[in-house]
Design a protein around this motif. Structure first.
Motif, PDB file in Angstrom:
ATOM      1  N   SER A  73      11.947  25.309  11.138  1.00  0.00           N
ATOM      2  CA  SER A  73      11.882  23.922  11.505  1.00  0.00           C
ATOM      3  C   SER A  73      10.723  22.253  11.908  1.00  0.00           C
ATOM      4  CB  SER A  73      13.453  23.844  11.428  1.00  0.00           C
ATOM      5  OG  SER A  73      13.301  23.178  12.656  1.00  0.00           O
ATOM      6  N   LEU A  74      11.271  21.688  11.290  1.00  0.00           N
ATOM      7  CA  LEU A  74      10.587  19.694  11.774  1.00  0.00           C
ATOM      8  C   LEU A  74      11.158  20.234  13.261  1.00  0.00           C
ATOM      9  CD1 LEU A  74      11.081  17.815   8.857  1.00  0.00           C
ATOM     10  CD2 LEU A  74       8.283  19.417   9.254  1.00  0.00           C
ATOM     11  N   ILE A  75      11.650  19.615  13.710  1.00  0.00           N
ATOM     12  CA  ILE A  75      11.905  20.044  15.020  1.00  0.00           C
ATOM     13  C   ILE A  75      11.073  20.897  16.138  1.00  0.00           C
ATOM     14  CG2 ILE A  75      13.692  19.647  16.895  1.00  0.00           C
ATOM     15  CD1 ILE A  75      15.107  18.165  14.748  1.00  0.00           C
ATOM     16  N   ARG A  76      11.468  21.740  15.378  1.00  0.00           N
ATOM     17  CA  ARG A  76      10.797  23.247  16.798  1.00  0.00           C
ATOM     18  C   ARG A  76       9.788  22.898  16.417  1.00  0.00           C
ATOM     19  NH1 ARG A  76      14.401  28.538  14.690  1.00  0.00           N
ATOM     20  NH2 ARG A  76      16.791  27.643  15.006  1.00  0.00           N
ATOM     21  N   THR A  77       9.226  23.136  14.964  1.00  0.00           N
ATOM     22  CA  THR A  77       7.887  22.844  15.422  1.00  0.00           C
ATOM     23  C   THR A  77       7.320  21.717  16.272  1.00  0.00           C
ATOM     24  OG1 THR A  77       7.433  23.675  12.892  1.00  0.00           O
ATOM     25  CG2 THR A  77       5.389  22.198  13.319  1.00  0.00           C
ATOM     26  N   ALA A  78       7.809  20.487  16.467  1.00  0.00           N
ATOM     27  CA  ALA A  78       7.496  19.154  16.918  1.00  0.00           C
ATOM     28  C   ALA A  78       7.876  20.080  18.730  1.00  0.00           C
ATOM     29  CB  ALA A  78       8.699  18.063  16.909  1.00  0.00           C
ATOM     30  N   MET A  79       8.630  20.442  18.876  1.00  0.00           N
ATOM     31  CA  MET A  79       8.575  21.629  19.760  1.00  0.00           C
ATOM     32  C   MET A  79       7.399  22.543  20.547  1.00  0.00           C
ATOM     33  SD  MET A  79      12.251  22.328  20.509  1.00  0.00           S
ATOM     34  CE  MET A  79      13.758  21.344  20.207  1.00  0.00           C
ATOM     35  N   LEU A  80       6.951  22.854  19.309  1.00  0.00           N
ATOM     36  CA  LEU A  80       5.640  24.223  19.536  1.00  0.00           C
ATOM     37  C   LEU A  80       4.608  23.786  19.799  1.00  0.00           C
ATOM     38  CD1 LEU A  80       7.032  26.885  17.055  1.00  0.00           C
ATOM     39  CD2 LEU A  80       7.248  27.173  19.524  1.00  0.00           C
ATOM     40  N   SER A  81       4.552  22.176  19.350  1.00  0.00           N
ATOM     41  CA  SER A  81       3.585  21.446  18.963  1.00  0.00           C
ATOM     42  C   SER A  81       3.089  20.233  20.210  1.00  0.00           C
ATOM     43  CB  SER A  81       3.417  20.594  17.953  1.00  0.00           C
ATOM     44  OG  SER A  81       3.094  21.686  16.679  1.00  0.00           O
ATOM     45  N   ASN A  82       4.165  20.707  21.186  1.00  0.00           N
ATOM     46  CA  ASN A  82       4.698  19.168  21.990  1.00  0.00           C
ATOM     47  C   ASN A  82       4.031  18.024  21.560  1.00  0.00           C
ATOM     48  OD1 ASN A  82       5.162  18.984  24.700  1.00  0.00           O
ATOM     49  ND2 ASN A  82       2.787  18.592  25.446  1.00  0.00           N
ATOM     50  N   ALA A  83       5.026  17.586  20.529  1.00  0.00           N
ATOM     51  CA  ALA A  83       4.850  16.678  19.939  1.00  0.00           C
ATOM     52  C   ALA A  83       6.251  15.781  20.083  1.00  0.00           C
ATOM     53  CB  ALA A  83       4.288  16.907  17.919  1.00  0.00           C
ATOM     54  N   VAL A  84       6.202  15.534  20.949  1.00  0.00           N
ATOM     55  CA  VAL A  84       7.456  14.376  21.241  1.00  0.00           C
ATOM     56  C   VAL A  84       7.298  13.597  20.496  1.00  0.00           C
ATOM     57  CG1 VAL A  84       8.148  13.431  23.423  1.00  0.00           C
ATOM     58  CG2 VAL A  84       6.950  15.474  24.325  1.00  0.00           C
ATOM     59  N   GLU A  85       6.734  12.288  20.400  1.00  0.00           N
ATOM     60  CA  GLU A  85       6.710  11.284  19.568  1.00  0.00           C
ATOM     61  C   GLU A  85       7.589  11.487  18.491  1.00  0.00           C
ATOM     62  OE1 GLU A  85       6.517   8.255  20.449  1.00  0.00           O
ATOM     63  OE2 GLU A  85       5.929   9.010  22.740  1.00  0.00           O
ATOM     64  N   THR A  86       6.859  12.013  17.645  1.00  0.00           N
ATOM     65  CA  THR A  86       7.682  12.528  16.148  1.00  0.00           C
ATOM     66  C   THR A  86       8.666  13.649  16.336  1.00  0.00           C
ATOM     67  OG1 THR A  86       6.577  14.321  16.095  1.00  0.00           O
ATOM     68  CG2 THR A  86       5.371  12.506  14.904  1.00  0.00           C
ATOM     69  N   GLY A  87       9.246  14.259  17.542  1.00  0.00           N
ATOM     70  CA  GLY A  87      10.287  15.583  17.345  1.00  0.00           C
ATOM     71  C   GLY A  87      11.458  14.318  18.138  1.00  0.00           C
ATOM     72  N   THR A  88      11.330  13.118  18.685  1.00  0.00           N
ATOM     73  CA  THR A  88      12.438  12.539  19.134  1.00  0.00           C
ATOM     74  C   THR A  88      12.756  10.970  17.642  1.00  0.00           C
ATOM     75  OG1 THR A  88      11.023  11.253  20.295  1.00  0.00           O
ATOM     76  CG2 THR A  88      11.993  12.751  21.440  1.00  0.00           C
ATOM     77  N   LEU A  89      12.084  11.181  17.556  1.00  0.00           N
ATOM     78  CA  LEU A  89      12.152  10.661  16.203  1.00  0.00           C
ATOM     79  C   LEU A  89      12.938  11.289  14.841  1.00  0.00           C
ATOM     80  CD1 LEU A  89      11.492   8.229  14.271  1.00  0.00           C
ATOM     81  CD2 LEU A  89       9.516   9.156  13.175  1.00  0.00           C
ATOM     82  N   MET A  90      12.931  12.478  15.030  1.00  0.00           N
ATOM     83  CA  MET A  90      13.676  13.004  13.640  1.00  0.00           C
ATOM     84  C   MET A  90      14.947  13.153  14.664  1.00  0.00           C
ATOM     85  SD  MET A  90      10.532  15.677  12.126  1.00  0.00           S
ATOM     86  CE  MET A  90       9.789  16.591  14.532  1.00  0.00           C
ATOM     87  N   PRO A 102      23.238  25.203  12.674  1.00  0.00           N
ATOM     88  CA  PRO A 102      22.951  26.611  12.476  1.00  0.00           C
ATOM     89  C   PRO A 102      21.545  26.597  11.517  1.00  0.00           C
ATOM     90  CG  PRO A 102      25.006  27.163  13.271  1.00  0.00           C
ATOM     91  CD  PRO A 102      24.842  25.998  12.956  1.00  0.00           C
ATOM     92  N   GLU A 103      19.905  26.938  12.090  1.00  0.00           N
ATOM     93  CA  GLU A 103      19.429  26.352  11.064  1.00  0.00           C
ATOM     94  C   GLU A 103      19.435  27.771  10.508  1.00  0.00           C
ATOM     95  OE1 GLU A 103      15.915  25.241  12.528  1.00  0.00           O
ATOM     96  OE2 GLU A 103      16.668  23.093  12.942  1.00  0.00           O
ATOM     97  N   GLN A 104      18.154  28.611   9.677  1.00  0.00           N
ATOM     98  CA  GLN A 104      17.899  29.344   8.527  1.00  0.00           C
ATOM     99  C   GLN A 104      18.077  30.923   9.278  1.00  0.00           C
ATOM    100  OE1 GLN A 104      13.582  28.745   7.029  1.00  0.00           O
ATOM    101  NE2 GLN A 104      14.761  27.782   5.394  1.00  0.00           N
ATOM    102  N   ASP A 105      17.833  30.821  10.351  1.00  0.00           N
ATOM    103  CA  ASP A 105      17.855  32.072  11.193  1.00  0.00           C
ATOM    104  C   ASP A 105      19.549  32.212  12.460  1.00  0.00           C
ATOM    105  OD1 ASP A 105      17.823  30.282  13.259  1.00  0.00           O
ATOM    106  OD2 ASP A 105      16.047  30.986  14.424  1.00  0.00           O
ATOM    107  N   GLY A 106      20.220  31.322  12.051  1.00  0.00           N
ATOM    108  CA  GLY A 106      21.681  31.279  13.099  1.00  0.00           C
ATOM    109  C   GLY A 106      21.171  30.537  13.907  1.00  0.00           C
ATOM    110  N   LYS A 107      21.221  30.027  14.136  1.00  0.00           N
ATOM    111  CA  LYS A 107      20.261  29.389  15.638  1.00  0.00           C
ATOM    112  C   LYS A 107      20.418  27.707  15.819  1.00  0.00           C
ATOM    113  CE  LYS A 107      18.322  33.797  17.226  1.00  0.00           C
ATOM    114  NZ  LYS A 107      16.798  34.059  17.617  1.00  0.00           N
ATOM    115  N   THR A 108      20.705  27.487  16.402  1.00  0.00           N
ATOM    116  CA  THR A 108      20.933  25.815  16.345  1.00  0.00           C
ATOM    117  C   THR A 108      19.342  25.795  17.423  1.00  0.00           C
ATOM    118  OG1 THR A 108      22.080  25.816  18.597  1.00  0.00           O
ATOM    119  CG2 THR A 108      23.139  25.195  16.554  1.00  0.00           C
ATOM    120  N   VAL A 109      18.641  23.722  16.734  1.00  0.00           N
ATOM    121  CA  VAL A 109      18.144  24.226  17.888  1.00  0.00           C
ATOM    122  C   VAL A 109      17.923  24.084  19.758  1.00  0.00           C
ATOM    123  CG1 VAL A 109      16.205  22.092  17.656  1.00  0.00           C
ATOM    124  CG2 VAL A 109      17.589  22.830  15.799  1.00  0.00           C
ATOM    125  N   ILE A 110      18.773  23.758  20.136  1.00  0.00           N
ATOM    126  CA  ILE A 110      18.823  23.953  21.605  1.00  0.00           C
ATOM    127  C   ILE A 110      18.988  25.409  21.296  1.00  0.00           C
ATOM    128  CG2 ILE A 110      20.171  23.943  23.694  1.00  0.00           C
ATOM    129  CD1 ILE A 110      20.857  20.935  21.954  1.00  0.00           C
TER     130      ILE A 110
END
Length: 131
Positions: A73-90, A102-110
């Motif tokens: 997902s977009l927030i997971r992508t931000a975490m993997l890319s260490n994209a703090v600004e865009t991740g916190t905005l979302m 829960p997202e597509q895999d059944g797990k929440t982002v946290i």
């Protein structure tokens, strides 16, 4: 009278063509959103979100689940890319309920972040603060 009929037919025809293209236009408008998130370009992401909202009346929550960036997902992508600004905005733009869903895999982002060793990410901190 004939001019009025011609104008009405022209407007109706244009409306039919533009209504059929709306779905394709949304996809086009969101096409490079993964690249924007990975690049941590908060200004460009904000512009993209505003454009989609004004042009198509869609908020982030309306299209968030339908976007996958390499399987994430977009927030997971931000975490993997260490994209703090865009991740916190979302995180700020999403509702608490959507962030806990829960997202597509059944797990929440946290939960996903904990499993992948990303619990120290500033985005996770923002998530926890928001929830």
């Amino acid at each position: 009278m004939l001019k009025l009929v011609k104008t009405t037919i022209a407007i109706a025809t244009i409306s039919l063509f533009t209504a059929g293209n709306a779905q394709a236009d949304v996809s086009e408008a969101l096409q490079n959103i993964c690249t924007i998130v990975k690049a941590d370009d908060k200004g460009e992401l904000r512009k993209k979100m505003k454009r989609v909202e004004s042009d198509f009346k869609l908020k982030l929550k309306d299209y968030y689940a339908g976007i996958s960036c390499g399987g994430n997902s977009l927030i997971r992508t931000a975490m993997l890319s260490n994209a703090v600004e865009t991740g916190t905005l979302m995180v700020k733009k999403m509702s608490k309920g959507d962030l806990n869903t829960p997202e597509q895999d059944g797990k929440t982002v946290i939960a996903w972040a904990s499993e992948n060793g990303l619990e120290t990410s500033p985005i996770v901190t923002a998530l926890k603060d928001r929830i």
